[in-house]
Design a protein around this motif. Sequence first.
Motif, PDB file in Angstrom:
ATOM      1  N   LEU A 208       4.611  -7.011   1.117  1.00 50.08           N
ATOM      2  CA  LEU A 208       3.465  -6.191   0.681  1.00 50.08           C
ATOM      3  C   LEU A 208       3.286  -4.952   1.545  1.00 50.08           C
ATOM      4  CD1 LEU A 208       0.755  -8.735  -0.496  1.00 50.08           C
ATOM      5  CD2 LEU A 208       2.307  -7.348  -1.868  1.00 50.08           C
ATOM      6  N   GLU A 209       3.460  -5.090   2.855  1.00 51.08           N
ATOM      7  CA  GLU A 209       3.412  -3.867   3.668  1.00 51.08           C
ATOM      8  C   GLU A 209       4.691  -3.088   3.389  1.00 51.08           C
ATOM      9  OE1 GLU A 209       3.335  -2.537   8.368  1.00 51.08           O
ATOM     10  OE2 GLU A 209       4.720  -4.020   7.617  1.00 51.08           O
ATOM     11  N   PRO A 210       4.567  -1.835   3.013  1.00 51.29           N
ATOM     12  CA  PRO A 210       5.772  -1.074   2.687  1.00 51.29           C
ATOM     13  C   PRO A 210       6.632  -0.812   3.924  1.00 51.29           C
ATOM     14  CG  PRO A 210       3.830   0.345   2.672  1.00 51.29           C
ATOM     15  CD  PRO A 210       3.333  -1.057   2.859  1.00 51.29           C
ATOM     16  N   LEU A 290       5.915   1.076  -2.778  1.00 52.22           N
ATOM     17  CA  LEU A 290       6.545  -0.206  -3.089  1.00 52.22           C
ATOM     18  C   LEU A 290       7.763   0.009  -3.998  1.00 52.22           C
ATOM     19  CD1 LEU A 290       5.042  -3.571  -3.586  1.00 52.22           C
ATOM     20  CD2 LEU A 290       6.296  -2.705  -5.543  1.00 52.22           C
TER      21      LEU A 290
END
Lengths: 770, 165
Positions: A208-210, A290
Motif C-alpha cells: 500500500l505504501e508506494p 500505485l
Amino acid sequence: MTEAPLRNIGRPDRRIDAGEKVSGRAVYTTDIDLPGMLHAKVLRSPHGHARIVSIDASAARAMPGVHAVLTRDETAAIPMPVYGYFIKDQPIVATDKVRYEGDIVAAVAAEDEGTANRALAAIRVEYEPQPVVTDLERASDPDAAELFEEPPVGIVPKYGQGASGELRPRRNVCYRFSYETGPADAFDECDHVFEDVFRFSRMHHFHLEPFVCVADWSRKDRIELWTSCQNPFPLRKEIARIFGLAENRIAVRVPYIGGGFGSKNGCKTEPVALALSRLAGRPVRFCLTLEEGFLTNTQHAAILKVKTGVMQDGMLVARKSEILLDSGAYSDGSPLVAEKAGYRIPGPYRYRRIETDCYCVMTNTAPAGPFRGFGGTQTSWACESQIDMIAHRLGIDPYDMRRKNLIDLGEPFVPGESGMDSDLRAGLDLVVRELGYRRRGGLEDDGPVKRGMGLAIGFKDGGGVNKPALARVKVSTGGDIFLQCGTAEIGQGAHTALSAVVAERLGADRSRVRYMPVDTDHTPFDQGTNASSAISVMGQAVDRAALAARAQILDFAAGVLDCPAEELDLADWEIRRGNEAHPLAPMIMGHFGGTGWEFVGEGFHKAENSHAAPLEAPCVFWEIGWGGAQVAVDTETGLVTVEKLFVTGDAGRAIHPLVCRGQDEGAALMGLSQALFERMIYDGSRLVNGDALTYRVPLADDLPEDFRSVTQEQGHGPGPFGAKGMGEGGMLPVASAIANAIHDAVGVRITELPLSPERVLAALAAKDGG
Amino acid sequence: MPDRLDPRFDLSFTLNGAPVETATTTATALADLLREGCGGRGTRLACERAVCGACTVLVDGVPRASCSVFAFEVEGCAVQMIEGLENDGELSPVQAAFADNSAFQCGYCTAGMILLTEALLARDPDPDEAAIRDWISSNICRCTGYSLILEAVRDAARRKRETAP
C-alpha cells in the motif's frame, strides 16, 4: 543464565509499533518533508520495445517551476548509470532503447507534481518501434528480437557442490542456474517416469505504501536519503557505485515501511531522485503512484517442466526440472530468484538424483524481482501438484505418498546441506487432523456442487545466503536499552521480536527497549531485511549483542562488589546476589561519576561458508508451510469456493504469537488470491489491469468461511530461543492444496494458475469429452 | 502556476471537533488538505482512486476516501481523522482493540480500518459477522489476511458496549 520463567518471549502483548500505528503518528518515507523540497515525476515509454531516435526536452526545461530535467544527455555524465543485482543492465533513464511499456525515459523535478507532469507532457520523444518479446518459450528463437544486443556487465557468484551459473546462455536469457546431484543414470532404474508442465501466473506485490524516497544531494559531497527500502546497506553500496561517491558520504535512512512483500529491495526510485537533486541543488521527493508500482517490480510468471522418476510403491527416485522465469525487461533480482527456484524444485523429499536448469528469460514486460516466496512459490505449485498427480497415477493416497518420501528431521536436504529442522510428518499430520482429511470420503455433494480436499507442503530454504549481521545493544545508567540493528520494520513485527529478545536477556520489560532508527551512518552493518532472516539471522546477532552487554554489566558489578561475576544475576536493573539486591544506577554513578555510563555490547552472526553446500553456505533454516483446503466446485459454473483453508508454519519458538499468526495468515491469503483470481494480465507487452480497480486483490469477504492457522513451535530453529523465520511459508502450499482439492472433488487436474471458472469448466468438458 | 490558475478561497469546517478556517483551491483533494495543511500525516494515500480505503476519514460520520473528495466538499462538515480519536492521550476503544489484537502489520491501512470500524460501531454497536465482513471489505489490507482485523472489530464492539453509559 537465569532460570526464571520468560517474561518477554511468547507473549501476545502489544507490538512496540502499536501505539504509533493505531494513532496515526508512525512516520513513513511518504511523510518526510524537507525545506525547499521539489517533486519528481517521470515520463514512461508507451512502447514495449523501441529505439529512441531523439529526445527534445527544451520546452520542459524552459517551463516556470521546473528545476531539473533528466534525460540520457544528463546521465551520460554519471560514472555508472546502470544498476541491478548480478547484472547491471537497468539504466537510470533509457539510453539507446526502451524495453517495456513503462520504462523510464525522462524525469523532471518541479515545485509540485502537477508542474512536473505538465513539463513531462512537453517532452518530445521520437521512437522507432521494434518487435516485442513476450512468449517465454519463443524468446530464444533465432528470429526473436533481442532486448540486449550487447552483454551488460554481470557476474556469476561462486557456487558450491553441484551448482553452477552462466550469464547469457542463450538469446534473451540473462542468466541460467543449474544444480545436480546423484548418479546420472538414476532414471533408468525407475518403474515410472512422469513428465508434467505447470504454468504459474504473475502478481504484483501491491504494497500500500508506494515506492517512495526523499533524496537530498544539494551539497556536492553529501547524500542524505530517506527511502522505503528494505535493504539500506546494499542500496548505499549501489548508490556509491553509480554516482562515484564514497560510502561515508551517503546516509540511507529507513523509516517505517508500508509493506513490500519483496518489492522494496534495491534501486527503485532512488537513482532518479538523486540525479535530479544534484541537478537542481535541492531535495527531491519521488513518490510513485500505485499504477507505477505495477511497472516497477513484479513476481515471476513461470513455466515449470518437471520430470519425476518413481518406483511402483511411490518411492521417489529422480527429478529433472526445467524452469523458465519471466524476468521482464531488466534482470533486477531474477538471477537470485533463479538460484532459489532451481534449488527448491525438489520440494522437501528424498531423491537419489536431482537435476535442474532454471532460466531467466527476458521479455518486454515490467521487471520481475523478489516476491514473497522467492521462487519457492513457483516451485511449490509445481512440486506439490505433481506429487498428487503421481500418487493418483499409482493409486496411492497423496498423504501416504508424501509421508513415504519426506525428509526426516535432521536429514540434509541434499549433500552438504544443513539438516531438516522441522518434523515434516508432524506438520502434515496436524493439517490432516485440522482439516478432517480422513473423513473426506464422507463429504456431501450438493447437486452440481462437488466437494473435495487437498494437501500440500510448501518448502524453501530460509535466512538467505551470505548475510552478515551486526547488532549493538547499549544500556544507559538508568537501565534504558537502545537496540541498534539494520532490520527494517516493514510490517513483519521484527522490531517487536528483536526487542523482546534483548529485554529477555537483560532481565527487563520490553518497554525498556527502544529500537533505534535505521540509518546507515550509525546502524551496524546488515545485508538486508529479506529471506525471512530477521529473527533467524539478525536475531542471533541481537541475541549475542544483548548477552555481551549483560556480561559487561555483570563484570562491572563483580568488580564493584568484589566477587566472581558467576555469582551475580541481572533483573529489573538490579544486581541480584543470593538474597541481596544492588540497584545499578547508584553503583554506576559511584564509579563513572554523575553522568554515568553506557554499556555497549555488539553481536555478530554470519553462517559459515562451505563449498560442500551447493549455495556456498548451508541453509540457515528451512521454511515450511503446510496447508490443506476443502473446496466446493460448481460443475455448472466452474466456480471454486474454498470452504476451509488451514495453514501451519513452524516458528521454532514463537517470540510473539500474534505476529507469527499474522505472518502465516497474510501469506496464506496472498496464496489463496493467486490460486483463484489475482494476476497481472498482459496483452502482448501491454499490462491491461495495472491499477487498483481492475487488479483484484483479496478483501475480507474473500476469506474462506473456515480460515485458520496454527503456529507450531517445534523448537529446532537456529534463532534465539529456538526461533525460525516466518512470513513466506504460509503462501507456498495454498495454490497446490486447492488444485489438489479440486481434483479430489471433480477428478480434473488444472496445471495453470489461476484456477478460474473458465479453466475448471474447460477441464470438466475435456474430461467428459475424453 | 497553480495559484494563478486556481485561486484560493476560504473554507471552514470542523476537524476532530475543532473549528478550522483555512484556504484551499478547487483542485485540492481533502487528503492533501489534511496532510499538508491542518491535520497531521496519519491519513495515508495509497491507490488514490478511492479503491483501497487507506485514506478513509469520516465526513459527518460517513467513511469517505479522502483522496477522492474535493476539499471544498467539506465546507460546514464535521471531519474526523485518525489523529482526533485519542482522548487525552488515551486510545479510543477501537484503537486499543487494534493494538491489543495486533490487527495491523505495516500500518499503512490501519488509520482507514480504524475509522471504518468507528463508523460501523456508531451505526450498529453489535454488528453480526456478515456486517463486519461487509464493512471491512470496503478497505484493503495487504498484510494481515484480515482475520486479526475482524477479531479486533469484534473486540472493539465488545469494549464499546461494556463502556457505554
